[in-house]
Design a protein around this motif. Structure first.
Motif, PDB file in Angstrom:
ATOM      1  N   ASP A  62      15.681 -35.439  82.810  1.00 23.76           N
ATOM      2  CA  ASP A  62      16.244 -36.569  82.068  1.00 23.76           C
ATOM      3  C   ASP A  62      15.547 -36.689  80.720  1.00 23.76           C
ATOM      4  O   ASP A  62      14.322 -36.614  80.643  1.00 23.76           O
ATOM      5  N   VAL A  63      16.334 -36.832  79.684  1.00 21.99           N
ATOM      6  CA  VAL A  63      15.777 -37.033  78.338  1.00 21.99           C
ATOM      7  C   VAL A  63      16.394 -38.297  77.754  1.00 21.99           C
ATOM      8  O   VAL A  63      17.626 -38.442  77.749  1.00 21.99           O
ATOM      9  N   VAL A  64      15.537 -39.198  77.282  1.00 21.14           N
ATOM     10  CA  VAL A  64      16.018 -40.418  76.627  1.00 21.14           C
ATOM     11  C   VAL A  64      15.334 -40.524  75.264  1.00 21.14           C
ATOM     12  O   VAL A  64      14.124 -40.381  75.161  1.00 21.14           O
ATOM     13  N   VAL A  65      16.127 -40.740  74.233  1.00 21.93           N
ATOM     14  CA  VAL A  65      15.589 -40.869  72.874  1.00 21.93           C
ATOM     15  C   VAL A  65      16.085 -42.179  72.287  1.00 21.93           C
ATOM     16  O   VAL A  65      17.273 -42.510  72.415  1.00 21.93           O
ATOM     17  N   ARG A  66      15.168 -42.902  71.640  1.00 20.48           N
ATOM     18  CA  ARG A  66      15.552 -44.145  70.949  1.00 20.48           C
ATOM     19  C   ARG A  66      15.111 -44.051  69.499  1.00 20.48           C
ATOM     20  O   ARG A  66      13.983 -43.648  69.213  1.00 20.48           O
ATOM     21  N   PHE A  98      23.615 -29.156  78.582  1.00 19.31           N
ATOM     22  CA  PHE A  98      23.404 -30.568  78.243  1.00 19.31           C
ATOM     23  C   PHE A  98      24.518 -31.435  78.837  1.00 19.31           C
ATOM     24  O   PHE A  98      25.696 -31.081  78.744  1.00 19.31           O
ATOM     25  N   GLU A  99      24.104 -32.547  79.408  1.00 17.83           N
ATOM     26  CA  GLU A  99      25.086 -33.555  79.843  1.00 17.83           C
ATOM     27  C   GLU A  99      24.646 -34.872  79.229  1.00 17.83           C
ATOM     28  O   GLU A  99      23.676 -35.477  79.688  1.00 17.83           O
ATOM     29  N   VAL A 100      25.323 -35.278  78.154  1.00 17.33           N
ATOM     30  CA  VAL A 100      24.945 -36.535  77.500  1.00 17.33           C
ATOM     31  C   VAL A 100      25.713 -37.663  78.189  1.00 17.33           C
ATOM     32  O   VAL A 100      26.941 -37.694  78.168  1.00 17.33           O
ATOM     33  N   HIS A 101      24.966 -38.555  78.825  1.00 10.93           N
ATOM     34  CA  HIS A 101      25.586 -39.635  79.606  1.00 10.93           C
ATOM     35  C   HIS A 101      25.838 -40.883  78.789  1.00 10.93           C
ATOM     36  O   HIS A 101      26.768 -41.636  79.071  1.00 10.93           O
ATOM     37  N   ALA A 102      24.993 -41.138  77.830  1.00  8.25           N
ATOM     38  CA  ALA A 102      25.170 -42.338  76.999  1.00  8.25           C
ATOM     39  C   ALA A 102      24.703 -42.037  75.597  1.00  8.25           C
ATOM     40  O   ALA A 102      23.656 -41.400  75.410  1.00  8.25           O
ATOM     41  N   ALA A 103      25.473 -42.438  74.618  1.00 11.25           N
ATOM     42  CA  ALA A 103      25.074 -42.238  73.223  1.00 11.25           C
ATOM     43  C   ALA A 103      25.570 -43.419  72.410  1.00 11.25           C
ATOM     44  O   ALA A 103      26.780 -43.628  72.279  1.00 11.25           O
ATOM     45  N   THR A 104      24.626 -44.201  71.893  1.00 11.49           N
ATOM     46  CA  THR A 104      24.975 -45.277  70.967  1.00 11.49           C
ATOM     47  C   THR A 104      24.404 -44.898  69.612  1.00 11.49           C
ATOM     48  O   THR A 104      23.941 -43.768  69.428  1.00 11.49           O
ATOM     49  N   ASP A 105      24.382 -45.843  68.671  1.00  4.39           N
ATOM     50  CA  ASP A 105      23.802 -45.546  67.360  1.00  4.39           C
ATOM     51  C   ASP A 105      22.273 -45.491  67.413  1.00  4.39           C
ATOM     52  O   ASP A 105      21.633 -44.997  66.486  1.00  4.39           O
ATOM     53  N   THR A 106      21.676 -45.989  68.487  1.00  4.85           N
ATOM     54  CA  THR A 106      20.211 -46.053  68.542  1.00  4.85           C
ATOM     55  C   THR A 106      19.614 -45.471  69.824  1.00  4.85           C
ATOM     56  O   THR A 106      18.402 -45.491  69.987  1.00  4.85           O
ATOM     57  N   MET A 107      20.449 -44.959  70.727  1.00  4.60           N
ATOM     58  CA  MET A 107      19.918 -44.447  71.988  1.00  4.60           C
ATOM     59  C   MET A 107      20.763 -43.293  72.508  1.00  4.60           C
ATOM     60  O   MET A 107      21.988 -43.336  72.404  1.00  4.60           O
ATOM     61  N   LEU A 108      20.077 -42.291  73.013  1.00  2.00           N
ATOM     62  CA  LEU A 108      20.779 -41.155  73.586  1.00  2.00           C
ATOM     63  C   LEU A 108      20.138 -40.831  74.933  1.00  2.00           C
ATOM     64  O   LEU A 108      18.917 -40.698  75.022  1.00  2.00           O
ATOM     65  N   GLN A 109      20.969 -40.738  75.963  1.00  2.10           N
ATOM     66  CA  GLN A 109      20.462 -40.452  77.301  1.00  2.10           C
ATOM     67  C   GLN A 109      21.177 -39.210  77.816  1.00  2.10           C
ATOM     68  O   GLN A 109      22.412 -39.155  77.806  1.00  2.10           O
ATOM     69  N   ALA A 110      20.389 -38.221  78.244  1.00  5.18           N
ATOM     70  CA  ALA A 110      21.004 -36.952  78.652  1.00  5.18           C
ATOM     71  C   ALA A 110      20.274 -36.360  79.843  1.00  5.18           C
ATOM     72  O   ALA A 110      19.114 -36.675  80.099  1.00  5.18           O
ATOM     73  N   ARG A 111      21.005 -35.482  80.577  1.00  8.43           N
ATOM     74  CA  ARG A 111      20.390 -34.616  81.579  1.00  8.43           C
ATOM     75  C   ARG A 111      20.496 -33.204  81.033  1.00  8.43           C
ATOM     76  O   ARG A 111      21.558 -32.792  80.552  1.00  8.43           O
ATOM     77  N   LEU A 120      18.410 -40.558  65.200  1.00 10.50           N
ATOM     78  CA  LEU A 120      18.604 -40.195  66.609  1.00 10.50           C
ATOM     79  C   LEU A 120      18.844 -38.685  66.748  1.00 10.50           C
ATOM     80  O   LEU A 120      18.298 -38.039  67.654  1.00 10.50           O
ATOM     81  N   LEU A 121      19.642 -38.132  65.848  1.00  7.70           N
ATOM     82  CA  LEU A 121      19.904 -36.692  65.883  1.00  7.70           C
ATOM     83  C   LEU A 121      18.603 -35.913  65.663  1.00  7.70           C
ATOM     84  O   LEU A 121      18.301 -34.945  66.383  1.00  7.70           O
ATOM     85  N   VAL A 122      17.818 -36.335  64.652  1.00  2.78           N
ATOM     86  CA  VAL A 122      16.544 -35.657  64.359  1.00  2.78           C
ATOM     87  C   VAL A 122      15.590 -35.779  65.551  1.00  2.78           C
ATOM     88  O   VAL A 122      14.978 -34.791  65.976  1.00  2.78           O
ATOM     89  N   ASP A 123      15.473 -36.972  66.092  1.00  2.00           N
ATOM     90  CA  ASP A 123      14.537 -37.187  67.208  1.00  2.00           C
ATOM     91  C   ASP A 123      14.958 -36.392  68.457  1.00  2.00           C
ATOM     92  O   ASP A 123      14.115 -35.868  69.187  1.00  2.00           O
ATOM     93  N   TRP A 124      16.233 -36.319  68.697  1.00  2.00           N
ATOM     94  CA  TRP A 124      16.785 -35.542  69.831  1.00  2.00           C
ATOM     95  C   TRP A 124      16.402 -34.067  69.687  1.00  2.00           C
ATOM     96  O   TRP A 124      15.886 -33.441  70.612  1.00  2.00           O
ATOM     97  N   LEU A 125      16.625 -33.519  68.501  1.00  2.00           N
ATOM     98  CA  LEU A 125      16.295 -32.106  68.285  1.00  2.00           C
ATOM     99  C   LEU A 125      14.786 -31.880  68.367  1.00  2.00           C
ATOM    100  O   LEU A 125      14.322 -30.882  68.936  1.00  2.00           O
ATOM    101  N   ASN A 126      14.002 -32.814  67.818  1.00  2.00           N
ATOM    102  CA  ASN A 126      12.545 -32.662  67.893  1.00  2.00           C
ATOM    103  C   ASN A 126      12.052 -32.731  69.340  1.00  2.00           C
ATOM    104  O   ASN A 126      11.062 -32.088  69.691  1.00  2.00           O
ATOM    105  N   GLU A 127      12.742 -33.493  70.170  1.00  2.00           N
ATOM    106  CA  GLU A 127      12.396 -33.550  71.592  1.00  2.00           C
ATOM    107  C   GLU A 127      12.615 -32.169  72.235  1.00  2.00           C
ATOM    108  O   GLU A 127      11.768 -31.683  72.992  1.00  2.00           O
ATOM    109  N   LEU A 128      13.738 -31.543  71.914  1.00  2.00           N
ATOM    110  CA  LEU A 128      14.044 -30.217  72.478  1.00  2.00           C
ATOM    111  C   LEU A 128      13.053 -29.164  71.972  1.00  2.00           C
ATOM    112  O   LEU A 128      12.623 -28.283  72.722  1.00  2.00           O
ATOM    113  N   ILE A 129      12.683 -29.277  70.692  1.00  2.00           N
ATOM    114  CA  ILE A 129      11.724 -28.327  70.094  1.00  2.00           C
ATOM    115  C   ILE A 129      10.352 -28.484  70.769  1.00  2.00           C
ATOM    116  O   ILE A 129       9.683 -27.503  71.097  1.00  2.00           O
ATOM    117  N   TRP A 130       9.958 -29.723  70.996  1.00  2.00           N
ATOM    118  CA  TRP A 130       8.662 -29.995  71.642  1.00  2.00           C
ATOM    119  C   TRP A 130       8.638 -29.456  73.083  1.00  2.00           C
ATOM    120  O   TRP A 130       7.679 -28.818  73.500  1.00  2.00           O
TER     121      TRP A 130
END
Lengths: 474, 136
Positions: free
Chosen positions: B52-56, B85-98, B63-73
């Motif tokens: 599970d990956v959650v980015v705020r 990737f299975e993105v379950h929720a995506a708003t303007d400030t939060m992304l939740q994925a499996r 959000l796009l930058v932080d998401w990619l930096n999470e994957l790079i890390w």
């Protein structure tokens, strides 16, 4: 201080402060007509103008002759902000904090090395990993990593992986005292923990070279350089640890900028006042990452020395000439005030009179290295006192890219680049043909021309030219 | 619009353009682009358990930058490249994925970070278009 133009004879391209309404100071690029035309093709100049909008920026923003488009600052950009009321910008340092270059000098000549050159290059490649997973990197416990971050090369001196002599000829003696390991996140530490002694990828490399021409005999004598001698150039930085420090603090600065009323034309220039808690914390983290980078180059030196000793015995002794940083923010005094000099893809170039020039090099100036691309020359230069007025005591850091990686790969495949280098007698150890193509000589500006501009503009003085005979790439 | 990514010319770094019908699909496609760059080849089939990956973040661009930096890390610290990737929720400030991925012998070190320079996420015909520069 007024811009000095009297002796620059067409090499200074000035961008007046009136060019854009948000500029606070003018900008200047050092280039001849050919380089200026190349520089004008990408977004380097827009990015340099963006730099002139930083709060507290002083005198002028400078583009070195190798300047090219980056993100935030252009690569090859230099700017100073007042420590008292100016900002510090992680994007002005870049992700590879204290990426830098060091030169090791041997007493060996080419006939002594040539018969074993293939084995030597491949043993260096085997012993110095590009990333984690193999080779002789130094894996650190948490307390050991904190010692690296706090003390830099002093820690490796204790472990006998460095000598006192090495520290004396490393910028800042390989240790910035303002470093604070507590300012480095757990994420950054997790990226760096097992990366000490690794080259990394991209344009990072280790090169076995021969000194093929002395250009300033007096300075060469002071540096202990002689024609025909074999040298080793190491180019790498703070690896994932530094990348994560920059990522963490660009994000933080981006969020606190509105609180300080800072508005900038590029989000990657995200900044906070140098004196603010966020500015001070970034500076402490950046200094810690810089200490990590010096230790990285020192640990690689330790391994290179071991390989040379195994191959050539006592005759393979390698002396460190100097180690320079080229992505860094440093507190320095210029024009009578304390400023934070951001050098991104630019090195210090301090002259004989500067107190930070090592005592043994005082008569010549601080050694400056400008590596070329694979297959082309690299140069040793000497810093000048005039550079303080011309560029806050800075020079360029390489040939500078002229072509995108994508275009380079389309232009010539890696196996052809490899064959051409080998036809020149250069032994290449690079596992990825794609990366070899990206870093091909034709993707870079003409290093001889870049160095010529540096010399003629007075940013640094040519001392010697080095020719590659072996390349290890990450 | 079919989700896609392409590499644009940039003198020193890698500039990505991503197109997708929604932000969730845009994040998925950007993740695939990073996997391709980290592995240097088409991604093999994912294996093992989902993470599970959650980015705020403060806004959609960040959000796009932080998401990619999470994957790079994750790739660099765990020698594990996310490829599915299975993105379950995506708003303007939060992304939740499996996410699922592949383990690699050598930690990928090609991408240093996703940057904010020239960053954009903007409406396009039938969806969204994003541009992001990766420091390599």
């Amino acid at each position: 201080m007024a811009l000095e133009t009297a002796t620059l004879a067409g090499l200074a391209h000035d961008i007046p402060v009136t060019t854009r309404s948000d500029m606070r100071v003018p900008a200047r690029v050092y280039a001849d007509d050919v380089l200026w035309e190349q520089i004008s093709r990408d977004r380097s100049l827009d990015q340099l103008i963006n730099v002139t909008t930083l709060p507290g920026v002083t005198r002028c923003a400078y583009g070195m002759p190798d300047v090219h488009e980056g993100y935030g600052f252009p690569v090859g950009g230099v700017a100073a902000t007042r420590a008292a009321d100016g900002v510090i910008s992680p994007g002005g340092v870049g992700y590879d904090i204290n990426c830098g270059v060091r030169l090791l000098v041997s007493d060996l000549d080419v006939p002594a090395v040539q018969p074993r050159l293939h084995q030597l290059v491949h043993e260096l490649s085997r012993s110095i990993p590009s990333g984690t997973g193999r080779g002789t990197r130094l894996s650190l416990s948490e307390p050991e990593l904190d010692r690296v971050l706090a003390d830099g090369c002093r820690y490796l001196l204790e472990r006998e992986h460095a000598t006192l002599d090495d520290l004396e000829v490393t910028e800042a003696n390989g240790s910035l005292t303002r470093a604070d390991p507590a300012a480095v996140s757990a994420r950054a530490k997790s990226r760096g923990r097992d990366q000490l002694g690794t080259l990394g990828s991209g344009n990072h490399f280790l090169e076995v070279q021969v000194l093929d021409e002395v250009l300033d005999p007096a300075a060469a004598r002071i540096y202990g350089l002689a024609a025909g001698r074999v040298t080793v150039l190491v180019h790498t930085g703070s690896r994932g640890l530094g990348h994560q420090v920059c990522t963490d603090y660009v994000r933080l600065m981006d969020q606190v900028m509105p609180r300080y009323g800072i508005v900038l034309p590029d989000r990657e220039l995200a900044s906070a006042p140098f004196a603010s808690p966020e500015g001070q914390r970034y500076f402490a983290a950046m200094c810690a990452a810089a200490n990590f980078a010096w230790c990285n180059r020192q640990q690689i030196t330790y391994v290179v020395r071991d390989v040379f000793r195994r191959f050539f015995g006592d005759a393979g002794r390698l002396r460190l000439l100097y180690d320079v940083a080229h992505n860094m923010a440093k507190l320095e005094e210029h024009d009578g005030e304390l400023v934070c000099v951001h050098r991104k893809g630019a090195t210090r170039s301090f002259g004989p009179a500067h107190p930070e020039t090592p005592a043994r090099y005082r008569a010549a100036g601080q050694p400056v290295f400008i590596p070329g691309s694979m297959g082309t020359a690299s140069y040793v230069l000497a810093g000048t006192d005039a550079a303080l007025g011309l560029s806050f005591g800075s020079s360029c850091h390489g040939a500078g890219r002229a072509m995108s990686r994508h275009t380079a790969k389309r232009t010539k495949p890696g196996h052809e680049v490899r064959r051409e280098l080998e036809a020149q007698g250069i032994v290449v150890a690079c596992p990825s043909s794609g990366e070899l193509a990206e870093e091909a000589p034709f993707a870079y500006k003409d290093v001889d021309r870049v160095v010529d501009v540096v010399h003629r503009a007075g940013l640094a003085r040519k001392v010697a030219r080095l020719r590659p005979i072996g390349v290890v790439k990450g | 619009m079919r989700a896609s990514f392409e590499l644009l010319d940039h003198t020193a770094e890698v500039k990505l353009r991503i197109r997708a019908p929604s932000f969730a699909e845009l994040a998925t496609e950007a993740g695939r682009a990073v996997a391709r760059l980290e592995l240097g080849r088409a991604a093999p089939a994912a294996e093992g358990a989902y993470r599970d990956v959650v980015v705020r973040s403060p806004d959609r661009e960040a959000l796009l930058v932080d998401w990619l930096n999470e994957l790079i890390w994750l790739a660099e610290t765990e020698r594990w490249v996310a490829t599915e990737f299975e993105v379950h929720a995506a708003t303007d400030t939060m992304l939740q994925a499996r996410v699922r991925g592949v383990t690699v012998d050598e930690a990928p070190a090609r991408i240093k970070a996703a940057t904010f320079h020239g960053l954009k996420v903007a409406p396009a015909a039938d969806g969204l278009e994003a541009e992001v520069i990766l420091d390599v």
